[in-house]
Write an enzyme that holds these catalytic residues in place. Structure first.
Site, PDB file in Angstrom:
ATOM      1  N   HIS A 159       0.838  -1.192   0.000  1.00 10.08           N
ATOM      2  CA  HIS A 159       0.000   0.000   0.000  1.00 10.08           C
ATOM      3  C   HIS A 159       0.878   1.248   0.000  1.00 10.08           C
ATOM      4  CE1 HIS A 159      -3.833   1.719  -0.058  1.00 10.08           C
ATOM      5  NE2 HIS A 159      -4.435   1.026   0.887  1.00 10.08           N
ATOM      6  N   ALA A 160       0.268   2.382  -0.348  1.00  4.61           N
ATOM      7  CA  ALA A 160       0.981   3.657  -0.256  1.00  4.61           C
ATOM      8  C   ALA A 160       1.404   3.881   1.191  1.00  4.61           C
ATOM      9  CB  ALA A 160       0.084   4.795  -0.728  1.00  4.61           C
ATOM     10  N   SER A 211      -0.018   6.163 -11.412  1.00  7.30           N
ATOM     11  CA  SER A 211       0.182   7.109 -12.508  1.00  7.30           C
ATOM     12  C   SER A 211       0.638   6.372 -13.765  1.00  7.30           C
ATOM     13  CB  SER A 211       1.253   8.130 -12.114  1.00  7.30           C
ATOM     14  OG  SER A 211       2.523   7.490 -12.027  1.00  7.30           O
ATOM     15  N   GLU A 232      -4.411   0.403 -13.766  1.00  2.00           N
ATOM     16  CA  GLU A 232      -5.393   1.498 -13.752  1.00  2.00           C
ATOM     17  C   GLU A 232      -4.612   2.760 -13.426  1.00  2.00           C
ATOM     18  OE1 GLU A 232      -7.169   4.395 -12.833  1.00  2.00           O
ATOM     19  OE2 GLU A 232      -7.927   3.470 -10.997  1.00  2.00           O
ATOM     20  N   LEU A 233      -4.531   3.689 -14.403  1.00  2.00           N
ATOM     21  CA  LEU A 233      -3.502   4.725 -14.345  1.00  2.00           C
ATOM     22  C   LEU A 233      -4.029   6.154 -14.377  1.00  2.00           C
ATOM     23  CD1 LEU A 233      -1.027   2.931 -16.790  1.00  2.00           C
ATOM     24  CD2 LEU A 233      -1.164   2.732 -14.292  1.00  2.00           C
ATOM     25  N   CYS A 266      -9.327   9.102  -9.400  1.00  2.87           N
ATOM     26  CA  CYS A 266      -8.873   8.886 -10.776  1.00  2.87           C
ATOM     27  C   CYS A 266      -9.999   9.101 -11.773  1.00  2.87           C
ATOM     28  CB  CYS A 266      -8.289   7.484 -10.926  1.00  2.87           C
ATOM     29  SG  CYS A 266      -9.385   6.161 -10.379  1.00  2.87           S
TER      30      CYS A 266
END
Length: 460
Positions: A159-160, A211, A232-233, A266
C-alpha cells in the site's frame, strides 16, 4: 544493520501519526513463501466455502466501520462521511463477489470440431501482487483482493506509505473474519524491495493503480518477467454539458464530481466541456457553486472539502494551476494556497483552458476544474477525446437515448456516465484505455483477470 523507518502524518493538522519499520528482505521472502503455501490449500476449497469467508469479511468491515473510517480520514483527509461510504462499498463488493462467483467461474462445455467434447475451466494461478494508492485506502485494496481471493488466488499488498495504518487494519479484519493465514498479507517495503517481489518466481500476477509513469515502470518489469498485469492509471475525464442539459442537475453533479474525495479520484470529473449554447449559463452557476464550497476539517458535518492527502500533492496541483495561468488560463475562483495547519486547497475553476496547459493535458488530482467552451456537440466530443487518457467521462443531456448513442459510438473511454458523475459500481466493469491503462475490475471481469483459462479436449 539499522532498521529503515518512515512516518505517516495527518493532513488535517500536519502532525505525525505513526512511525513504521520497513520489513527486511528475509521477512518478505518468508511472507511470499507462506502466501504460496496458503494458496495451495485455498485453491482446492469450493467456491461456496470461499464465498462464506468473503461474506464474513464484508460483515467484519461493517463491524469495524467506525474505526476504519476514522483511520482513513486521519491518514488521508477524506470527509468522514465519505470514509463511511467507502467502507459500505467495500462490504458490498464482498457480498456481490460471493454471489456471482459460482456462475462466473463455472466450467463451460463446447462441442469440438472433430466431434469430441471440450471443457473450459477457470483455474487460480497463485500469488497476485497489488500495488495500491492512498486515495481510497480500503476500496482500492478490496477491489482487487476480494475478487482474486474468490477466484482461489492468494494476495499480497504493497500500500501507499501514508496509509499503512489502513493496510494493517484491513489485514486484521481479514484475519478476524476467518481468512486463513497467508492468503492476504501486507508488505511494508520500499520500491527496490517491491521490484524484487515482482520478479519472484512464486508471484504470478501484478495489479497496479497509480500514474502512467508508474504503470510504464511496473508494466515493463512485469513483462520482462512474463507476469500478467492489470493497470489502472488515472485520467483527466471530460464531462460534456450539451445544450439540452438539465442545468441545475449538471451543475450539482459537476461540483460533486470534481470535489468528491477532495478531488483526489482517478475517475473524477476534471474537464467540463460546455457547448456554446449553454456555456455562459453553466459557467456562472458552476463557478458560484464552486466558490461556495466550505473548506475545513473533514471530521465536521458542515465541511464540503477536506485537505489534500500530502503537502507535496498540494504543491504539485498549485504548480499545475500556476503554469496553466502562465500559459493563458484564467482563474474564476480559488487558486490560492491556504495559510495555517493542514494541506488545504480551495475549490478552483479555470477558464480559457487550452492544449499545452497542465489543466488541459494532464491529470489534476485535486479540487481544480477545467472549463472549456465547445462550438457544438461534435466539437465537444472532439475535445473530450483529445486526451492521452481514457478512463471515464460523462454527458449531461435530457435526450438520454441520444447521449447513450454518443457514449457508445464516440466516447473513447472505458466508462461513461450519463447525467451523473463517476462512482464505481460493483456490477459494472471498471477500467480504461490509452494512458489510463488496461484490464478490468468489477462486474465479474476482475475475477477472470488472473486465472488460467484452461482447455481440456476430450476425444470419444
Amino acid at each position: 544493520m539499522k532498521t529503515k523507518t518512515f512516518t505517516t502524518s495527518n493532513p488535517t493538522t500536519g502532525k505525525t501519526l505513526e512511525t513504521y519499520n520497513y520489513m527486511t528482505d528475509s521477512e518478505v521472502e518468508s511472507i511470499i513463501e507462506k502466501s504460496h503455501k496458503a494458496f495451495t490449500a485455498w485453491r482446492s476449497k469450493s467456491i461456496e466455502a470461499r464465498g462464506k469467508i468473503i461474506q464474513a469479511i464484508g460483515k467484519e468491515l461493517i463491524n469495524q466501520k467506525s474505526e476504519l473510517a476514522q483511520l482513513m480520514t486521519d491518514e488521508m483527509g477524506k470527509l468522514i462521511k465519505q470514509s463511511h461510504q467507502e467502507v459500505k462499498l467495500c462490504a458490498g463488493i464482498c457480498d456481490y463477489s460471493a454471489s456471482i462467483a459460482a456462475d462466473n467461474l463455472k466450467n463451460e462445455t463446447r462441442e469440438l470440431s472433430n466431434g469430441g467434447k471440450g471443457i473450459i475451466t477457470y483455474a487460480p494461478i497463485g500469488i497476485i501482487y497489488g500495488i495500491q494508492p492512498w486515495n481510497y485506502p480500503s476500496y482500492q485494496v478490496i477491489r482487487y483482493a476480494i475478487t482474486n481471493l474468490m477466484a482461489g488466488n492468494s494476495v499480497l499488498l504493497k500500500h501507499a506509505a501514508n496509509v499503512t495504518g489502513t493496510a494493517k487494519r484491513l489485514e486484521s479484519i481479514f484475519k478476524n473474519a476467518g481468512l486463513p493465514d497467508g492468503l492476504f498479507s501486507v508488505l511494508v517495503i520500499d520500491h527496490d524491495q517491491s521490484d524484487t517481489v515482482i520478479k519472484h518466481k512464486l508471484v504470478r500476477g501484478v495489479t497496479l493503480t497509480g500514474s502512467p509513469d508508474a504503470g510504464k515502470t511496473i508494466g515493463k518489469l512485469a513483462s520482462e518477467n512474463l507476469k500478467k498485469t492489470v493497470l489502472e492509471l488515472g485520467s483527466n475525464d471530460a464531462y460534456l454539458i450539451l445544450k439540452d442539459a438539465d442545468l441545475e442537475n449538471a451543475v450539482k453533479q459537476s461540483v460533486m464530481g470534481r470535489i468528491y474525495n477532495n478531488g483526489e479520484t482517478c475517475i473524477a470529473a476534471k474537464r467540463f466541456i460546455a457547448v456554446d449554447a449553454i456555456y455562459d449559463k453553466f459557467k456562472d452557476a458552476f463557478v458560484k457553486a464552486m466558490s461556495e464550497i466550505k473548506l475545513g476539517n473533514p471530521n465536521e458535518k458542515e465541511t464540503d472539502l477536506g485537505p489534500m492527502a500530502r503537502k507535496d500533492l498540494r504543491e504539485k496541483i498549485h504548480k499545475q494551476v500556476t503554469e496553466s495561468v502562465e500559459k493563458g488560463a484564467k482563474i474564476l475562483c480559488g487558486g490560492k494556497l491556504q495559510e495555517g495547519d493542514g494541506y488545504y486547497y480551495p475549490a478552483t475553476v479555470l477558464e480559457n483552458v487550452k492544449p499545452g496547459q497542465p489543466a488541459y493535458d494532464d491529470e489534476l488530482f485535486g479540487p481544480v476544474a477545467s472549463l472549456i467552451k465547445a462550438k457544438d456537440e461534435e466539437d465537444a466530443m472532439r475535445i473530450a477525446n483529445d486526451s492521452r487518457f481514457g478512463l471515464g467521462g460523462g454527458i449531461f443531456s435530457k435526450d438520454v437515448d441520444r447521449a447513450t448513442k454518443l457514449a457508445e459510438m464516440h466516447f473513447d473511454t472505458g466508462m461513461v456516465f450519463i447525467n451523473s458523475f463517476g462512482l464505481a459500481d460493483p456490477t459494472m466493469p471498471f477500467g480504461g484505455v490509452k494512458d489510463s491503462g488496461y484490464g478490468r475490475e468489477h462486474g465479474g471481469f476482475g475475477m477472470k483477470e488472473f486465472v488460467n483459462v484452461k482447455s481440456i479436449l476430450i476425444s470419444e
